[in-house]
Design a protein around this motif. Structure first.
Motif, short mmCIF file in Angstrom:
data_model
loop_
_atom_site.label_atom_id
_atom_site.label_comp_id
_atom_site.label_asym_id
_atom_site.label_seq_id
_atom_site.Cartn_x
_atom_site.Cartn_y
_atom_site.Cartn_z
N ILE A 5 47.15 20.12 45.57
CA ILE A 5 45.92 20.45 46.31
C ILE A 5 46.29 21.06 47.66
N TYR A 6 47.23 20.43 48.34
CA TYR A 6 47.66 20.91 49.66
C TYR A 6 48.19 22.33 49.57
N VAL A 66 44.71 23.18 56.52
CA VAL A 66 44.37 22.61 55.21
C VAL A 66 43.20 21.65 55.34
N GLU A 67 43.26 20.76 56.31
CA GLU A 67 42.15 19.81 56.48
C GLU A 67 40.85 20.55 56.81
N GLU A 102 37.01 13.61 49.33
CA GLU A 102 37.33 13.29 47.93
C GLU A 102 38.82 13.39 47.63
N VAL A 103 39.57 14.17 48.41
CA VAL A 103 40.98 14.43 48.04
C VAL A 103 41.98 14.08 49.14
N LYS A 104 41.53 13.59 50.29
CA LYS A 104 42.44 13.41 51.44
C LYS A 104 43.58 12.44 51.16
N ASP A 105 43.39 11.54 50.19
CA ASP A 105 44.44 10.57 49.87
C ASP A 105 45.31 11.00 48.69
#
Length: 260
Positions: free
Chosen positions: A109-110, A133-134, A145-148
């Motif tokens: 994702i990153y 990215v953030e 939803e995807v930060k972790d």
């Protein structure tokens, strides 16, 4: 072609007398239209009417099609995008495209988001890249939803999340225009609603043009609508007027379901 209104602000992009050919076949005939930051513009019309073909002229995606030829002028901030001196890679960073089928890279994702900023030299350090990215994921409505799990593959996300990831990927290179080619046609109603909400949030920050076969969606997300039929731009104007009081019989017939 009937035009009901013209945006008052200088257009971000303007097409003037555009014709598109695939070999001997003419797909677009004498289309003129403006795209500005204040209004989302929806391109509607029957399948094969030329709306996606025209959208692809706006960032020269038709360059990749053998035998394709574009005539007329298309400008971005007054500069002809088909001028031989135009850097096409840079153009596609300024005019991003989101396709019908979500197409995340087979990367994390990153790295999906970081790919463009790396290529275009937008980050001087890993910390800079983290911020980009953030920010892109937040603007795409995906961060929480995807930060972790930023190291997980982008292809492991749901279809709706993948499409928002692709929108985030387009946003990450700080485009000026975002083109969307039926971005919700492969998505369920809940994912579609999230994309439509995202379009509302992005309006004003970017000039946005969306091709949709869903007239209800066009009515929900756009302030301007352009109706295409058989490669021509039949009518262009304020969305509410196009849907409630079209001036052209062909527009009325399409909107009322007599053909399409």
């Amino acid at each position: 072609m009937t035009e009901q209104t013209t945006p008052s602000a200088p257009p971000k992009m303007a097409a003037r007398h555009v014709n598109v050919f695939y070999g001997d076949k003419q797909a677009i005939r004498d289309v003129s239209i403006e795209i500005d930051n204040d209004h989302v513009i929806a391109f509607i019309g029957p399948s094969g009417c030329g709306k996606s073909t025209f959208l692809r002229t706006l960032n020269r995606m038709n360059d990749t099609v053998a035998g394709a030829r574009v005539e007329g002028d298309i400008t971005l901030d007054g500069e002809n995008i088909y001028d031989p001196s135009m850097d096409v890679v840079q153009l596609r960073a300024r005019v991003g495209m989101v396709f019908q089928k979500p197409n995340p890279f087979p990367k994390s994702i990153y790295d999906n988001i970081a790919y463009g900023p790396r290529i275009h030299g937008l980050a001087n350090s890993k910390a800079d890249l983290d911020v980009i990215v953030e920010s892109a994921l937040r603007r795409a409505g995906l961060w929480d939803e995807v930060k972790d799990r930023l190291k997980d593959s982008g292809t492991a996300l749901s279809g709706g999340q993948q499409q928002r990831l692709c929108i985030g990927r387009a946003i990450a290179v700080e485009p000026e225009v975002i083109l969307m080619d039926e971005p919700c046609s492969a998505l369920d109603p809940i994912a579609t609603a999230k994309i439509e909400e995202l379009i509302h949030e992005l309006r004003g920050r970017y000039a946005i043009a969306i091709v949709t076969h869903n007239m209800q969606q066009a009515a929900r997300v756009s302030q301007r609508t352009a109706f295409f039929h058989l490669g021509t731009l039949v009518e262009y104007g304020v969305t509410s007027e196009i849907f409630t009081n079209p001036r052209e019989d062909r527009t009325k017939d399409y909107i009322t379901g007599r053909y399409g």
